[in-house]
Scaffold this motif. Structure first.
Motif, short mmCIF file in Angstrom:
data_model
loop_
_atom_site.label_atom_id
_atom_site.label_comp_id
_atom_site.label_asym_id
_atom_site.label_seq_id
_atom_site.Cartn_x
_atom_site.Cartn_y
_atom_site.Cartn_z
N THR A 212 -68.55 -58.56 -15.27
CA THR A 212 -68.43 -57.30 -15.54
C THR A 212 -68.74 -56.97 -16.92
OG1 THR A 212 -66.28 -57.70 -16.17
CG2 THR A 212 -66.67 -57.24 -13.93
N GLU B 111 -66.35 -70.11 -13.47
CA GLU B 111 -67.02 -68.81 -12.83
C GLU B 111 -66.64 -67.68 -13.23
OE1 GLU B 111 -70.53 -67.77 -11.58
OE2 GLU B 111 -70.11 -69.92 -11.54
N VAL B 112 -67.10 -66.71 -13.56
CA VAL B 112 -66.26 -65.31 -13.79
C VAL B 112 -67.38 -64.09 -13.36
CG1 VAL B 112 -64.72 -66.19 -15.52
CG2 VAL B 112 -67.07 -65.20 -16.04
N GLU B 113 -66.78 -63.05 -13.13
CA GLU B 113 -67.72 -61.91 -12.45
C GLU B 113 -68.34 -61.43 -13.79
OE1 GLU B 113 -67.54 -57.56 -10.00
OE2 GLU B 113 -65.78 -59.13 -10.03
N THR C 232 -76.68 -66.74 -15.57
CA THR C 232 -76.72 -65.42 -15.32
C THR C 232 -77.40 -64.63 -16.77
OG1 THR C 232 -74.73 -65.43 -14.38
CG2 THR C 232 -75.26 -63.17 -15.19
#
Length: 314
Positions: A154, A150-152, A188
């Protein structure tokens, strides 16, 4: 191919191999990358567009344009449907795709057997090639065993993830969607497609272009100069990636023993296998017919030429 890229564990490159457009697609992508690079280098210096145009003219647009349109349409139309089915029926969906990919192993395996070795000879796989394929399978098995992260989301992360994921599109067996799932960006990205989030999609497209430019030329060189070895490794990679499609696994991708929905899983797996096998058989027969027609055309032309020259017709 577009539908396959929406499914974690299924590679659009594998579909391209099965239907016989993989080499053409890689070669065309290489031409496009070279043409774009030449245009960017020549136009600002006033050298014109001739070198880039020469590369673009060698692209078989009659194949590439329908291919890209079909992929884009499938990505837009199928993203929501596939996302829902994979989430609601994980065992059945993975079983279907397991059968699809298992049957597709025959394509790179048989292509490798027909490709020339370094000495120009063709023939069955040798022990060293089997070992090389096993190493590729182990490497792919390890990669697809990584638990989801899980990464943001950006901008730099989106661009980097897209570049890596699109490289998997070029490499049969490895799924771009699966890599996005590993990064934590699969849902996402699908939501961005479904919601028409053009800011996210623009960053993703930029990363995809960078990934294609850096990876497609490598694959083109390998297929041109090391075709047999490349196909041997690809066979191993596709086999190793089957681990990602085992129907029974938990959220951290740990493999489980078969339990529920066993009958449905077997049925869907057989269905997937039969579909790809039918494609492969149809393509093989069509190729044989094309080769026979080409031989007849050459023989007819040669015979006609000899007859006109007064030579006896064979």
């Amino acid at each position: 191919m577009g539908t396959a890229e929406t499914v974690p564990g299924v590679s659009g490159g594998t579909v391209a191999l099965v239907v016989g457009v993989y080499d053409t697609a890689i070669g065309s992508a290489s031409r496009l990358v070279t043409g774009a690079r030449l245009a960017l280098a020549d136009l600002p210096r006033g050298r014109g567009f001739s070198r880039a145009a020469r590369e673009f003219r060698q692209v078989p647009w009659g194949l590439i344009v329908p291919l890209l349109l079909g992929m884009f349409a499938a990505l837009v139309l199928m993203a929501g449907l596939v996302e829902g089915w994979v989430e609601d029926q994980p065992v059945q969906s993975r079983a279907l795709f397991f059968g699809l990919v298992l049957a597709s192993l025959w394509v790179p395996f048989s292509l490798a057997a027909r490709a020339p070795r370094a000495d120009g000879a063709t023939g069955p796989w040798r022990a060293g090639e089997v070992l090389l394929a096993l190493l590729g399978a182990v490497a792919a098995f390890v990669i697809v065993s990584l638990p989801p992260g899980e990464v943001e989301a950006t901008p730099p992360i989106i661009v980097a993830a897209a570049a890596i994921a699109v490289s998997a599109l070029v490499l049969p067996g490895l799924s771009g969607s699966f890599l996005l799932l590993t990064f934590g960006l699969y849902e996402t990205t699908l939501s961005a497609v479904n919601d028409r989030d053009f800011g996210y999609l623009g960053l993703f497209a930029l990363g995809a272009l960078l990934g294609l430019a850096s990876f497609v030329k490598l694959m083109q060189w390998l297929l041109d100069h090391r075709q047999r070895v490349t196909l041997v490794v690809l066979t191993g990679v596709v086999a190793g990636c089957l681990r990602a499609l085992w129907p029974w696994q938990d959220e951290d991708r740990a493999l489980l023993a078969p339990d529920e929905h066993l009958g449905a899983a077997i049925g869907f797996g057989v269905l997937g296998f039969v579909v790809v096998a039918a494609f492969a058989v149809a393509e093989h027969r069509a190729k044989k017919r094309r080769e026979a027609a080409a031989v007849r055309a050459v023989e007819g032309h040669t015979g006609g030429g000899r007859h006109r020259a007064g030579a006896p017709t064979p």
